[in-house]
Design an enzyme around this catalytic site. Structure first.
Site, mmCIF file in Angstrom:
data_model
loop_
_atom_site.group_PDB
_atom_site.id
_atom_site.type_symbol
_atom_site.label_atom_id
_atom_site.label_comp_id
_atom_site.label_asym_id
_atom_site.label_seq_id
_atom_site.Cartn_x
_atom_site.Cartn_y
_atom_site.Cartn_z
ATOM 1 N N GLY A 8 -5.731 4.154 25.592
ATOM 2 C CA GLY A 8 -4.659 4.796 24.768
ATOM 3 C C GLY A 8 -5.348 6.060 24.201
ATOM 4 N N GLY A 10 -3.504 8.211 22.291
ATOM 5 C CA GLY A 10 -2.526 8.559 21.309
ATOM 6 C C GLY A 10 -3.369 9.000 20.088
ATOM 7 N N ALA A 11 -2.607 9.245 18.848
ATOM 8 C CA ALA A 11 -3.390 9.663 17.610
ATOM 9 C C ALA A 11 -4.407 8.721 17.303
ATOM 10 C CB ALA A 11 -2.230 9.704 16.522
ATOM 11 N N GLY A 13 -6.080 6.508 19.131
ATOM 12 C CA GLY A 13 -7.207 6.559 20.159
ATOM 13 C C GLY A 13 -8.114 7.732 19.998
ATOM 14 N N ALA A 125 -3.410 9.439 10.941
ATOM 15 C CA ALA A 125 -3.782 10.247 12.130
ATOM 16 C C ALA A 125 -2.314 10.698 12.821
ATOM 17 C CB ALA A 125 -4.436 9.467 13.283
ATOM 18 N N LYS A 179 -1.746 -6.661 6.069
ATOM 19 C CA LYS A 179 -1.262 -5.447 6.365
ATOM 20 C C LYS A 179 0.180 -5.607 6.828
ATOM 21 C CE LYS A 179 -1.757 -0.973 7.656
ATOM 22 N NZ LYS A 179 -1.155 -0.608 8.876
ATOM 23 N N ASN A 187 8.314 -0.298 6.049
ATOM 24 C CA ASN A 187 8.961 0.559 7.163
ATOM 25 C C ASN A 187 10.505 0.265 7.396
ATOM 26 O OD1 ASN A 187 5.916 0.873 7.447
ATOM 27 N ND2 ASN A 187 5.841 0.472 9.407
ATOM 28 N N ASN A 197 8.505 7.002 1.563
ATOM 29 C CA ASN A 197 8.118 5.423 0.824
ATOM 30 C C ASN A 197 8.304 5.547 -0.615
ATOM 31 O OD1 ASN A 197 7.056 5.218 3.608
ATOM 32 N ND2 ASN A 197 4.920 5.377 3.042
ATOM 33 N N SER A 249 5.783 5.221 9.412
ATOM 34 C CA SER A 249 5.962 5.383 10.820
ATOM 35 C C SER A 249 7.179 4.953 11.576
ATOM 36 C CB SER A 249 4.800 4.597 11.629
ATOM 37 O OG SER A 249 5.005 3.466 11.082
HETATM 38 O O1 PAF Z 1 3.432 2.556 9.101
HETATM 39 C C1 PAF Z 1 3.216 3.171 8.122
HETATM 40 O O2 PAF Z 1 3.948 4.242 7.935
HETATM 41 C C2 PAF Z 1 1.962 3.030 7.264
HETATM 42 O O3 PAF Z 1 1.370 1.715 7.623
HETATM 43 C C3 PAF Z 1 2.284 2.719 5.746
HETATM 44 C C4 PAF Z 1 1.348 1.837 4.957
HETATM 45 C C5 PAF Z 1 3.904 1.854 5.685
HETATM 46 C C6 PAF Z 1 2.720 4.038 5.175
HETATM 47 O O4 PAF Z 1 3.555 4.581 5.551
#
Ligand code: PAF
Length: 302
Positions: A8, A10-11, A13, A125, A179, A187, A197, A249
């Site tokens: 991969g 991507g960012a 990788g 990244a 995590k 998200n 966020n 993300s």
């Molecule tokens: O997926 C994401 O965007 C990040 O892991 C987090 C910690 C939620 C911050 O935007």
């Protein structure tokens, strides 16, 4: 130099490859046709450095590698790794480094006694063009053993020395659930509310976040994983504050009409809950709502 392949480009990788390139003989295994062997990393202070590594495919000789680090999205992991297994040296260790959880369960059925480690990184990244990544932020990287023969200690030390703020975790599944709790809370809510966020610190979202974590906590407890619910909530609110100005993300995936990682975040909570005959209605509803959004044409400004 030890030969290592990154699956991969991507960012993450490209970022990890740049961090490992002075210690290891790094190669890329990628299906991306718009990636050649050169890439550039830009730091937040706009310093740029150029890197190069051979790009190979699953059809090339893979016997040379001692370690393969898989940096594709969670939903690409199984398809990316399965075709490599027969071609890799039986002693080659595999490390999965992606958001969310789940692909390790599918892979373990095929992996035999081959060594498998898992990891998670909070390094930021961003791919600004096919061959250029911006390192938007430092953050903790946690790696740990899951299955089969453990990674040999000299490779482990080299990895930890090369990746900034990295540590070996004695219970990586526990670390990954922590995590996952952060991603499960932040998200989908930011994607559905179309917000940064930081907005989730508002009292309107308190009950939602509490519900997500309560359901997750019930599931992990049945998986015999010990996590403190209050500590999870504190960590989630810390991340909300630390990343207040960021778009998550999943927000960005929806905004750019890309597939999200919902199946491997809240969807993983649902899958584990089903195993234990538990109901997790709030997480289930979030998965359903995000999947509906994935199918809609974009009407957002980001
Ligand atoms: O997926 C994401 O965007 C990040 O892991 C987090 C910690 C939620 C911050 O935007």
């Amino acid at each position: 130099m030890t030969k290592l392949a990154i699956v991969g480009a991507g960012a993450i990788g490209q970022l990890i490859a740049s961090q490992l390139s002075s210690t290891f003989d790094v190669h890329f295994i990628t299906r991306r046709t718009n990636f050649n062997s050169l890439w550039q990393v830009e730091t937040a202070s706009q310093q740029r450095q150029q890197y190069s590594a051979p790009v190979i495919t699953a059809a090339d000789d893979l016997q040379q590698f001692e370690l393969v680090i898989v940096c594709v999205k969670a939903y690409q992991v199984v398809d990316a790794v399965l075709p490599l297994l027969d071609k890799l040296n039986p002693h080659c260790h595999i490390l999965l480094l992606h958001n969310g959880m789940g692909p390790h369960l599918a892979l373990m059925a095929h992996i035999g006694e081959r060594g498998l480690s898992l990891g998670t990184t909070s390094q930021g990244a961003l791919l600004t063009s096919p061959q250029r990544v911006t390192h938007t932020g430092l953050g903790l990287t946690q790696l740990g053993h899951l299955h089969g023969k453990p990674l040999n200690s000299s490779l482990k030390q080299q990895l930890l020395a090369a990746i900034p703020q990295s540590q070996w975790h004695p219970d990586i599944i526990n670390a990954l659930w922590q995590k996952l709790a952060i991603n499960a809370a932040i998200n989908p809510l930011t994607a559905l509310e179309q917000c940064k966020n930081g907005q989730l610190a508002a009292s309107t979202y308190k009950q939602h976040i509490d519900q997500i974590v309560t359901e997750l906590h019930q599931v992990v407890t049945r998986d015999n994983i010990v996590l403190d619910k209050a500590a999870l909530l504190t960590r989630i609110y810390d991340v909300i504050q630390l990343t207040a100005n960021n778009y998550s993300s999943m927000y960005q995936d929806i905004a750019h009409q890309r597939r999200t990682e919902i199946d491997y975040i809240n969807g993983y909570i649902v899958t584990r809950a089903q195993q234990h005959h538990l109901d997790v209605p709030f997480n289930f509803a979030l998965v359903t709502q995000i999947k509906k959004l994935e199918k809609k044409p974009a009407n957002r400004n980001n």
